[in-house]
Enzyme design. Sequence first.
Site, PDB file in Angstrom:
ATOM      1  N   GLU A   1      -7.437   9.856  -2.492  1.00  0.00           N
ATOM      2  CA  GLU A   1      -7.455  10.478  -1.162  1.00  0.00           C
ATOM      3  C   GLU A   1      -6.591  11.739  -1.117  1.00  0.00           C
ATOM      4  O   GLU A   1      -5.392  11.693  -1.430  1.00  0.00           O
ATOM      5  CB  GLU A   1      -6.960   9.462  -0.117  1.00  0.00           C
ATOM      6  CG  GLU A   1      -7.105  10.008   1.293  1.00  0.00           C
ATOM      7  CD  GLU A   1      -6.852   8.967   2.391  1.00  0.00           C
ATOM      8  OE1 GLU A   1      -6.837   7.753   2.101  1.00  0.00           O
ATOM      9  OE2 GLU A   1      -6.651   9.397   3.538  1.00  0.00           O
TER      10      GLU A   1
ATOM     11  N   LYS B   1      -2.815   1.429   7.907  1.00  0.00           N
ATOM     12  CA  LYS B   1      -3.646   1.972   6.820  1.00  0.00           C
ATOM     13  C   LYS B   1      -2.939   3.181   6.220  1.00  0.00           C
ATOM     14  O   LYS B   1      -2.902   3.368   4.999  1.00  0.00           O
ATOM     15  CB  LYS B   1      -5.032   2.354   7.344  1.00  0.00           C
ATOM     16  CG  LYS B   1      -6.030   2.744   6.255  1.00  0.00           C
ATOM     17  CD  LYS B   1      -5.972   4.209   5.850  1.00  0.00           C
ATOM     18  CE  LYS B   1      -6.977   4.529   4.741  1.00  0.00           C
ATOM     19  NZ  LYS B   1      -6.836   5.886   4.206  1.00  0.00           N
TER      20      LYS B   1
ATOM     21  N   ASP C   1      -0.997  -5.398  -8.453  1.00  0.00           N
ATOM     22  CA  ASP C   1      -2.203  -5.893  -7.798  1.00  0.00           C
ATOM     23  C   ASP C   1      -2.242  -5.368  -6.358  1.00  0.00           C
ATOM     24  O   ASP C   1      -1.513  -5.858  -5.485  1.00  0.00           O
ATOM     25  CB  ASP C   1      -2.153  -7.429  -7.845  1.00  0.00           C
ATOM     26  CG  ASP C   1      -3.410  -8.088  -7.326  1.00  0.00           C
ATOM     27  OD1 ASP C   1      -4.089  -7.493  -6.480  1.00  0.00           O
ATOM     28  OD2 ASP C   1      -3.696  -9.220  -7.762  1.00  0.00           O
TER      29      ASP C   1
ATOM     30  N   HIS D   1      -4.989  18.653   6.651  1.00  0.00           N
ATOM     31  CA  HIS D   1      -5.954  18.192   5.650  1.00  0.00           C
ATOM     32  C   HIS D   1      -6.992  19.256   5.330  1.00  0.00           C
ATOM     33  O   HIS D   1      -7.802  19.075   4.443  1.00  0.00           O
ATOM     34  CB  HIS D   1      -6.732  16.983   6.184  1.00  0.00           C
ATOM     35  CG  HIS D   1      -5.969  15.701   6.116  1.00  0.00           C
ATOM     36  ND1 HIS D   1      -6.554  14.491   5.884  1.00  0.00           N
ATOM     37  CD2 HIS D   1      -4.648  15.439   6.254  1.00  0.00           C
ATOM     38  CE1 HIS D   1      -5.647  13.549   5.894  1.00  0.00           C
ATOM     39  NE2 HIS D   1      -4.487  14.094   6.123  1.00  0.00           N
TER      40      HIS D   1
END
Length: 422
Positions: free
Chosen positions: A82, A260, A276, A374
Site C-alpha cells: 500500500e 485498519k 504471522d 496520497h
Amino acid sequence: MSNTRVPGFYRLSPKERFDIVTEGRNLTDDQLKHLSGENPLSMDLADSMIENVIGQIGIPLGIATNFKINGKDMFIPMATEEPSVVAAASNAAKASYDHGGFFTSMSGTIMRGQIQVLNVADPYAAKAKIFEHKDEILAYCNVQDPTLVSLGGGAKDIEVHIIPTNSQIMLVIHLIVDTKDAMGANAVNTMAEAVSPTIETITGGKVVLKIISNLADLRLVRARAIFSTEALGGKEVVDNIVSAFEFADYDPYRATTHNKGIMNGISAVVLATGNDTRAVEAGAHAYASISGQYKSLTKWEINADGNLSGSIELPMAVGIVGGATKTHPVAQAALKLMGASSAEELAGCIAAAGLAQNAAALRALSAEGIQRGHMSLHARNLAVMAGAKKSDIDRIVAQAVKEKDLRYDRILEITKATQRGE
Ligand code: NAD
C-alpha cells in the site's frame, strides 16, 4: 546504532537508502543479497514453506525512518503493497523524535492454549479435579518442550472455564504457557495435544479441540509517544485528532477504519519480520472489542504542554525464533537490520509503528484530508496500471497532480498522450 533521522531519505535511490540502513548492522553477504532482492527466495525453500507452490509474489520492503524506541534509534522494516504507509509512519515518527520518541512495555510473553472437553457429566467437579492434578498436567506439558523450559519458558499455570452453550456445558482448560522469544503456536498446540489423553482420564470427558488462542491478552504490548503539536500543524489539527479518536472510540464504523490504519503499520512490520499477520490481526480486533463494543486500539490526549500524547495497547504474539522468522532469509535480515533482540523488543517496535501510523492518518484526516497526501502515490499506481513506461511515470504523475484529477480514465488519456509523444 545510526541516527534514524535521515533528511531527504525518500529522495535517494533504493541502493543509496540500502547502504545507509545496512551500514554497521553486521549483515552477512547472503543477508544483504536477500534483503536487496538480489537473491530471491529459492523455489526449494518456498516449496518447503507451504504446499502446492508454483512461484512467489514480491512485496516491496521499505524502511520507516525517524523512529527512536526506548531511547534507541531503530530503522523499521515494513513490507506492504500500500502506498503512503511507510512515508506516513516516518513523518509521524519525526514529530515524536524530539520528545524522546516511543516508550514501550510488555505484560509478558504468555500465550493461552485451549483444550475443549465435551460430555463431562459433572463439570464443576471436573474443574476441581483438574486443579488437583495441576502439577502433573504442567509437568507433562513441559516434557514436550525441553528447549523452551531450559530458557525459562514453558507451561506455567492452568485456568478452567465452564462455558454453557445452547446445547451443552463445555469444560475448557487454558494452558498458560510462556513462549519466550517464540510466537508459540506450535509449541502450545503440541502441549495441548499431548496432554489431552490425561485430561480425558481426569475429567471422564472427551477432548475435541486443542489449540492456541489468538486472543493473547496475557501478551499485551503498550507504546506511548508525544507528538509535537507544531509539527502536526497546530492546535486546531491536534484538537481535531482528539475528536477523531473519540469518534472512533464511540462508533464502530469509524473504529474499524481507524484500526485498519493502525494495522497498516503493524501488519507491515509483522510481515517484514516473517511473523504471522493473521494471528496478530485476529488478536488486535478481538482485543478492540473486549469491552463488548469495538473500539479504538489507541488513545489520544493533549498533554500539559499542549502536545499530542498517544498510546496504544494490544496483544502482540510475535517471535524472533520459530515459524518463518527463522526460515525466511529476508525476515531474518530485516530483524537484524532493525536490531530487535527479543520478541518483547520486536513487539514494542511493532506497536510503535502502529501508533505512528495512526498519528499520521489522523493528522491527514484532521487537516487536508487523506487523498491529498496520497495524490502522487495514487497517481503513480494508476499510471502503472495504465501501462506507463517507467521513464514516463514522473511526467504523468506531475500532470495528474497539477490537474488535481486522479480519475483512472484521465490518467489513461495522459499516459496514451505521453506514449504518442504529445
Ligand atoms: P516453532 O515451533 O517453529 O518454534 C518454537 C520453538 O523454538 C519452541 O517451542 C522452542 O522449543 C524453540 N526455541 C528455541 N529458542 C527459543 C527461544 N529463545 N524462545 C522460545 N522458543 C525457542 O514456532 P512457534 O513459535 O511455536 O509457532 C509459530 C508458528 O505457528 C507460526 O508460523 C504460525 O504461523 C504458526 N501457527 C499459528 C497458529 C495460530 O496462530 N492460531 C496455529 C498453528 C500454527
